[in-house]
Design an enzyme around this catalytic site. Structure first.
Site, PDB file in Angstrom:
ATOM      1  NE  ARG A  16      47.897 -43.168  -6.747  1.00  0.00           N
ATOM      2  CZ  ARG A  16      48.889 -43.163  -6.732  1.00  0.00           C
ATOM      3  NH1 ARG A  16      49.822 -42.350  -5.610  1.00  0.00           N
ATOM      4  NH2 ARG A  16      49.942 -43.703  -7.528  1.00  0.00           N
ATOM      5  NE  ARG A  89      45.098 -19.079 -16.601  1.00  0.00           N
ATOM      6  CZ  ARG A  89      44.076 -17.996 -16.650  1.00  0.00           C
ATOM      7  NH1 ARG A  89      43.785 -18.104 -15.416  1.00  0.00           N
ATOM      8  NH2 ARG A  89      44.087 -17.762 -18.080  1.00  0.00           N
TER       9      ARG A  89
END
Length: 118
Positions: A16, A89
């Site tokens: 979005r 990560r």
């Protein structure tokens, strides 16, 4: 399951935010990192659940539970780090891999003890 739902919701929010409609998986780098982090965590979840289950049944429930909680924490940190920058990560990835290997060892030890030493 709540972690997977949280990760999926983050992908929806990123879609979005950056106006990327499904089934598109390319776009803004932040969206791509969020999408990959969610996919990576989902890919490893069946392995984690299987190992957790076997280690809990055949080795020790408490030890397996602690490993499971630590694994979930490292995957959350992995997801959060990956969405910010790809380098973010790495440390949680190594920690979660180490915990998976520990669960493999615990599961194997429990299985061997159960089936070879009555």
């Amino acid at each position: 399951v709540l972690f997977l739902a949280y990760f999926a919701m983050q992908v929806i929010y990123a879609r979005r935010k950056y106006k990327i409609s499904p089934p598109e998986t390319r776009g803004h780098p932040e969206f791509e990192r969020t999408f990959r982090a969610q996919a990576n965590c989902s890919e490893y979840f069946p392995i984690f659940i299987s190992l957790l289950w076997v280690a809990g049944i055949f080795f020790h429930q408490g030890v397996a539970a602690v490993c499971g909680l630590l694994y979930l924490y490292t995957r959350l940190k992995y997801f959060q780090g990956y969405t910010v920058a790809a380098q973010g990560r790495l440390a949680p990835l190594y920690a979660s891999a180490w915990l998976l290997w520990l669960l493999v060892v615990l599961a194997l030890a429990g299985l061997l003890a159960h089936f070879l030493w009555p």
